[in-house]
Design an enzyme around this catalytic site. Structure first.
Site, PDB file in Angstrom:
ATOM      1  N   LEU A  61      -5.281  -9.498  17.640  1.00  0.00           N
ATOM      2  CA  LEU A  61      -5.772  -9.158  18.973  1.00  0.00           C
ATOM      3  C   LEU A  61      -7.028  -9.963  19.309  1.00  0.00           C
ATOM      4  O   LEU A  61      -7.194 -10.467  20.409  1.00  0.00           O
ATOM      5  CB  LEU A  61      -6.084  -7.666  19.037  1.00  0.00           C
ATOM      6  CG  LEU A  61      -6.445  -7.105  20.392  1.00  0.00           C
ATOM      7  CD1 LEU A  61      -5.291  -7.264  21.383  1.00  0.00           C
ATOM      8  CD2 LEU A  61      -6.811  -5.629  20.269  1.00  0.00           C
ATOM      9  N   HIS A 116       0.814  -1.217   0.000  1.00  0.00           N
ATOM     10  CA  HIS A 116       0.000   0.000   0.000  1.00  0.00           C
ATOM     11  C   HIS A 116       0.850   1.271   0.000  1.00  0.00           C
ATOM     12  O   HIS A 116       0.362   2.340   0.365  1.00  0.00           O
ATOM     13  CB  HIS A 116      -0.956   0.011   1.195  1.00  0.00           C
ATOM     14  CG  HIS A 116      -2.039  -1.022   1.088  1.00  0.00           C
ATOM     15  ND1 HIS A 116      -2.829  -1.412   2.145  1.00  0.00           N
ATOM     16  CD2 HIS A 116      -2.469  -1.747   0.027  1.00  0.00           C
ATOM     17  CE1 HIS A 116      -3.699  -2.332   1.741  1.00  0.00           C
ATOM     18  NE2 HIS A 116      -3.488  -2.559   0.464  1.00  0.00           N
ATOM     19  N   ALA A 174       0.178  -8.207  19.659  1.00  0.00           N
ATOM     20  CA  ALA A 174       1.276  -8.605  18.774  1.00  0.00           C
ATOM     21  C   ALA A 174       2.617  -8.611  19.501  1.00  0.00           C
ATOM     22  O   ALA A 174       3.442  -9.501  19.271  1.00  0.00           O
ATOM     23  CB  ALA A 174       1.324  -7.667  17.570  1.00  0.00           C
TER      24      ALA A 174
HETATM   25  P1  NAD Z   1      -7.376  -2.559  10.495  1.00  0.00           P
HETATM   26  O1  NAD Z   1      -7.386  -1.328  11.336  1.00  0.00           O
HETATM   27  O2  NAD Z   1      -8.501  -2.839   9.612  1.00  0.00           O
HETATM   28  O3  NAD Z   1      -7.229  -3.832  11.470  1.00  0.00           O
HETATM   29  C1  NAD Z   1      -6.295  -3.858  12.510  1.00  0.00           C
HETATM   30  C2  NAD Z   1      -6.326  -5.238  13.146  1.00  0.00           C
HETATM   31  O4  NAD Z   1      -5.303  -5.279  14.132  1.00  0.00           O
HETATM   32  C3  NAD Z   1      -7.646  -5.588  13.837  1.00  0.00           C
HETATM   33  O5  NAD Z   1      -8.036  -6.907  13.462  1.00  0.00           O
HETATM   34  C4  NAD Z   1      -7.306  -5.509  15.332  1.00  0.00           C
HETATM   35  O6  NAD Z   1      -8.028  -6.445  16.105  1.00  0.00           O
HETATM   36  C5  NAD Z   1      -5.828  -5.847  15.316  1.00  0.00           C
HETATM   37  N1  NAD Z   1      -5.084  -5.275  16.436  1.00  0.00           N
HETATM   38  C6  NAD Z   1      -5.269  -4.094  17.102  1.00  0.00           C
HETATM   39  N2  NAD Z   1      -4.343  -3.942  18.064  1.00  0.00           N
HETATM   40  C7  NAD Z   1      -3.534  -5.047  18.008  1.00  0.00           C
HETATM   41  C8  NAD Z   1      -2.407  -5.483  18.757  1.00  0.00           C
HETATM   42  N3  NAD Z   1      -1.879  -4.764  19.768  1.00  0.00           N
HETATM   43  N4  NAD Z   1      -1.852  -6.675  18.420  1.00  0.00           N
HETATM   44  C9  NAD Z   1      -2.353  -7.437  17.408  1.00  0.00           C
HETATM   45  N5  NAD Z   1      -3.427  -7.090  16.684  1.00  0.00           N
HETATM   46  C10 NAD Z   1      -4.005  -5.893  16.971  1.00  0.00           C
HETATM   47  O7  NAD Z   1      -5.990  -2.548   9.697  1.00  0.00           O
HETATM   48  P2  NAD Z   1      -5.547  -3.393   8.438  1.00  0.00           P
HETATM   49  O8  NAD Z   1      -6.156  -4.745   8.430  1.00  0.00           O
HETATM   50  O9  NAD Z   1      -4.077  -3.237   8.310  1.00  0.00           O
HETATM   51  O10 NAD Z   1      -6.266  -2.553   7.314  1.00  0.00           O
HETATM   52  C11 NAD Z   1      -5.701  -2.419   6.187  1.00  0.00           C
HETATM   53  C12 NAD Z   1      -5.467  -0.917   5.874  1.00  0.00           C
HETATM   54  O11 NAD Z   1      -5.054  -0.110   6.973  1.00  0.00           O
HETATM   55  C13 NAD Z   1      -4.362  -0.797   4.949  1.00  0.00           C
HETATM   56  O12 NAD Z   1      -4.794  -0.036   3.861  1.00  0.00           O
HETATM   57  C14 NAD Z   1      -3.221  -0.071   5.656  1.00  0.00           C
HETATM   58  O13 NAD Z   1      -2.455   0.633   4.719  1.00  0.00           O
HETATM   59  C15 NAD Z   1      -3.949   0.739   6.598  1.00  0.00           C
HETATM   60  N6  NAD Z   1      -3.302   1.260   7.830  1.00  0.00           N
HETATM   61  C16 NAD Z   1      -1.951   1.352   8.026  1.00  0.00           C
HETATM   62  C17 NAD Z   1      -1.432   1.852   9.221  1.00  0.00           C
HETATM   63  C18 NAD Z   1       0.071   1.934   9.434  1.00  0.00           C
HETATM   64  O14 NAD Z   1       0.811   2.051   8.473  1.00  0.00           O
HETATM   65  N7  NAD Z   1       0.533   1.849  10.692  1.00  0.00           N
HETATM   66  C19 NAD Z   1      -2.285   2.263  10.233  1.00  0.00           C
HETATM   67  C20 NAD Z   1      -3.657   2.164  10.024  1.00  0.00           C
HETATM   68  C21 NAD Z   1      -4.144   1.633   8.829  1.00  0.00           C
END
Ligand code: NAD
Length: 234
Positions: A202, A109, A219
């Site tokens: 999570l 992405h 995580a």
């Molecule tokens: P999402 O927000 O849809 O899902 C996040 C997942 O992580 C959830 O299932 C949640 O239960 C889990 N989660 C939350 N805290 C956690 C922890 N401490 N340990 C383990 N799991 C945990 O995000 P996604 O599935 O990556 O969605 C995809 C989109 O989000 C992509 O387009 C991506 O580019 C974007 N995104 C990226 C970032 C980043 O670069 N850090 C941040 C937010 C979203």
């Protein structure tokens, strides 16, 4: 055995970067049609740059956590079989895998730390703040954007990802809600190739039923434990 790992926003949550779809996540605060689509950017590029400038500032203030570091250890210690033993694909636009020390991260992405010229396709390191009238350093067009893939655009590196999924023996999804395609379909592709599949998240996700095994927890705890087990067994 070849391992493919797919990470999502959940792996960076304990570093202080917000996830998208969790309660209070970024999509509860912003309208994704305004800040993460080509149409939103055409309507209001200033708003979109403000959104990504804020994400970039958060990213630069954040530090990799134990889960990012465990994947560096896995890349270093997992036996290679001639194809390269580990392929790390991330949906994240942050650079925490690289800053932890992971080599060769596939950013499907795109990356917050990179800028793209929509006119000529040039790419360069993004400054802290980007603005709608910034000229492209290559062609001078005032059409520069963050080098991130928006909804409705085609993710990067899909051929390389498809090839890795077809030859993998183990597919692991970490911290992703399984709601964004094509990444949400990788587990099915890996299964079709005969791979064992594991979800580390999570809580159970919308796609948990597609995996052979699911482990829930933060995580920062469950990823290092998984890497320890794999390296001891492997
Ligand atoms: P999402 O927000 O849809 O899902 C996040 C997942 O992580 C959830 O299932 C949640 O239960 C889990 N989660 C939350 N805290 C956690 C922890 N401490 N340990 C383990 N799991 C945990 O995000 P996604 O599935 O990556 O969605 C995809 C989109 O989000 C992509 O387009 C991506 O580019 C974007 N995104 C990226 C970032 C980043 O670069 N850090 C941040 C937010 C979203």
């Amino acid at each position: 055995m070849e391992i493919v790992i797919l990470t999502g926003a959940g792996i960076s949550a304990e570093s202080g970067l917000g996830t998208f779809r969790d309660k209070g996540g970024l999509w509860a605060q912003y309208d994704l049609r305004e800040v993460a689509t080509p149409e939103g950017f055409a309507r209001n590029p200033g708003l979109v740059h403000d959104f990504y400038n804020a994400r970039r500032a958060n990213m630069r203030a954040a530090r990799p956590n134990a889960a990012h570091r465990a994947l560096v250890r896995l890349a270093r210690d997992w036996p290679r079989d001639g194809h390269g033993g580990l392929t790390l694909i991330t949906q994240n636009v942050d650079d925490l895998h690289e800053r932890a020390g992971s080599p060769d991260v596939i950013h499907m992405h795109g990356e917050l730390g990179r800028a793209l010229c929509a006119a000529c396709g040039a790419r360069w390191d993004a400054p802290d703040e980007m603005h709608p009238l910034d000229p492209c350093p290559a062609c001078g067009a005032r059409a520069t954007r963050p080098d991130v893939v928006w909804f409705g655009e085609i993710p990067y590196h899909m051929e390389r990802i498809g090839a890795a999924l077809r030859r993998c023996g183990l597919f692991v999804a970490i911290g992703t809600s399984g709601q964004v395609y094509p990444a949400a379909g990788f587990v099915a592709e890996a299964r079709a190739a005969g791979a064992d599949t594991l979800e580390l998240n999570l809580e159970r996700s919308q796609t948990s039923h597609l995996f052979d095994r699911v482990e829930t927890g933060k995580a920062g705890r469950i990823v290092p434990a998984f890497v320890d087990r794999l390296l001891q067994a492997g």
